[in-house]
Design an enzyme around this catalytic site. Structure first.
Site, PDB file in Angstrom:
ATOM      1  N   TRP A 155       1.245  -0.819   0.032  1.00  0.00           N
ATOM      2  CA  TRP A 155       0.331  -0.006  -0.259  1.00  0.00           C
ATOM      3  C   TRP A 155       0.598   1.499  -0.421  1.00  0.00           C
ATOM      4  CZ3 TRP A 155      -1.371  -3.839   3.747  1.00  0.00           C
ATOM      5  CH2 TRP A 155      -2.755  -4.926   3.321  1.00  0.00           C
ATOM      6  N   HIS A 185      -7.850   0.375   3.940  1.00  0.00           N
ATOM      7  CA  HIS A 185      -8.183  -1.060   4.136  1.00  0.00           C
ATOM      8  C   HIS A 185      -9.455  -1.165   4.990  1.00  0.00           C
ATOM      9  CE1 HIS A 185      -5.162  -3.745   6.323  1.00  0.00           C
ATOM     10  NE2 HIS A 185      -5.384  -2.805   6.387  1.00  0.00           N
ATOM     11  N   ARG A 209      -6.094   4.726  -1.298  1.00  0.00           N
ATOM     12  CA  ARG A 209      -4.427   4.912  -1.263  1.00  0.00           C
ATOM     13  C   ARG A 209      -3.706   5.183  -2.492  1.00  0.00           C
ATOM     14  NH1 ARG A 209      -5.977  -2.387  -1.837  1.00  0.00           N
ATOM     15  NH2 ARG A 209      -6.918  -1.753   0.192  1.00  0.00           N
ATOM     16  N   GLN A 259     -14.589  -0.347  -0.310  1.00  0.00           N
ATOM     17  CA  GLN A 259     -14.937  -1.235   0.065  1.00  0.00           C
ATOM     18  C   GLN A 259     -15.595  -1.935   1.727  1.00  0.00           C
ATOM     19  OE1 GLN A 259     -10.982  -2.652   2.696  1.00  0.00           O
ATOM     20  NE2 GLN A 259     -10.070  -3.458   0.874  1.00  0.00           N
ATOM     21  N   VAL A 264      -4.566 -13.139   6.233  1.00  0.00           N
ATOM     22  CA  VAL A 264      -5.462 -14.461   6.719  1.00  0.00           C
ATOM     23  C   VAL A 264      -4.719 -15.853   6.756  1.00  0.00           C
ATOM     24  CG1 VAL A 264      -7.830 -13.814   5.973  1.00  0.00           C
ATOM     25  CG2 VAL A 264      -5.740 -13.788   4.218  1.00  0.00           C
ATOM     26  N   ALA A 271     -12.252 -14.177   6.289  1.00  0.00           N
ATOM     27  CA  ALA A 271     -12.940 -12.371   6.646  1.00  0.00           C
ATOM     28  C   ALA A 271     -12.268 -12.450   5.238  1.00  0.00           C
ATOM     29  CB  ALA A 271     -10.880 -11.907   7.163  1.00  0.00           C
TER      30      ALA A 271
END
Length: 352
Positions: free
Chosen positions: A160, A180, A207, A221, A264, A320
């Site tokens: 990012w 995010h 971003r 988002q 994740v 997620a």
């Protein structure tokens, strides 16, 4: 006296003829000054001449002149009111509104296509038992990075180009425009002492990156989080398939493939066949020749994040996902360039 009475009758006829010829207020004022004026009005002069009348005729003469004066004053007022009515009728006639014409339609506003898509997505997740939680757009780096397993020296931060708030705390920049909506997932878990957790967190993210047909520096988002005992990858796929069917119908092709996200493990990306080339990919700048457009990243929540939230990672698991709402809108309506959404072109926005 008979001669005087005839004289007054002739005078009255002359005055009334002049009064009828007066066509406006200015003419009425001139007539009044000529006939009823206090100094030189012709009727006023007659009243002053009463001393020249024989004493036995003065009473009758005075009564006749006063009657003439009252009659002229009444006719003056009547003429003034008649002229006012005529003027009002003229104005009503010339300025009349044709009530038989249809009214001019007033333009009605409508929801922005991104807002509509966002609400439709949230409705689909609500139907599956998720609740909606919003969070701040200006975020601490602890929530945006550290709590999501992206420490300061981790190379994943290079994914990012962050827009930082130019305020130093202990010599370092600690606040930023969130990249995010994952930070709000962390906040939700902090506020929920024990699972289950089932939440979607929508919002704007920022971003500092170059824009093209499928990328913008600001994006909308939706991230989802589910934590409970026995949550599996198959549950994640089932939720995302159900959401995709609700948004795009059953005729679109969907694929999952492995990807990396720090928060994740394992991580996957979900893509849908390109709405322009329909999966062909040849000479398509929208999907960059791949035939697929990525719309979200997902995966099983990393055990470290579950432990940091105060849960027991040996007992509970979670999944997620993060969805780019602009890309979903592009897929729904076949829009080739994401930049159209924020160009403020009413020719484009008026189509939705």
């Amino acid at each position: 006296m008979t001669t005087e009475t005839g004289s007054l009758a002739g005078l009255e006829a002359e005055a009334l003829a002049a009064l009828e010829a007066a066509a406006d207020d200015a003419a009425l004022d001139r007539w009044r000054a000529e006939w009823l004026g206090r100094q030189d009005g012709r009727v006023t002069v007659l009243l002053r001449g009463i001393r020249e009348v024989a004493p036995d005729e003065r009473a009758a003469y005075g009564a006749a002149v006063n009657a003439l004066k009252q009659a002229l004053e009444a006719r003056l007022e009547a003429r003034r009111q008649a002229l006012k009515r005529a003027e009002l009728e003229r104005l009503a006639r010339e300025g009349a509104i044709d009530v038989t014409l249809p009214g001019r339609p007033q333009p009605l506003g409508r929801l922005h296509p991104i807002t509509r898509t966002l609400r439709d997505c949230l409705d689909a997740f609500r139907a599956m038992g998720f609740r909606v939680a919003e969070g701040p757009e200006v975020e601490w780096d602890r929530y945006n990075f550290d709590a999501a397993r992206i420490p300061e020296d981790h190379p994943a931060r290079d994914m990012w180009d962050t827009i930082w708030v130019n305020t130093l705390i202990d010599g370092k920049r600690r606040m930023l425009l969130r990249t995010h909506t994952t930070p709000n997932q962390i906040r939700v878990m902090e506020r929920t002492p024990q699972p289950p957790v089932r939440v979607v967190v929508p919002g704007k993210c920022y971003r500092q990156e170059a824009t093209d047909a499928t990328h913008e520096w600001m994006l909308t988002q939706i991230e989802g989080l589910a934590v409970d005992e026995g949550v599996r990858m198959s549950d994640l796929k089932g939720v995302l398939y159900e959401w995709a069917r609700a948004m795009f119908g059953t005729d679109r092709r969907i694929i999952f493939h492995h990807s990396y996200f720090p928060f994740v493990e394992p991580g996957v990306e979900m893509a849908i066949d390109c709405f322009i080339c329909r999966g062909d990919g040849r000479q398509c700048h929208t999907c960059h020749g791949t035939g697929w457009i990525e719309i979200l990243g997902a995966g099983m929540v990393h055990p470290e994040i579950i432990d940091n939230a105060g849960y027991d990672a040996s007992r509970v698991t979670g999944f997620a996902f993060g969805i780019g709402v602009e890309r979903v809108a592009m897929l729904r309506w076949g829009i080739e360039d994401i930049r159209h959404f924020y160009s403020n072109d009413l020719r484009f926005l008026g189509q939705f």
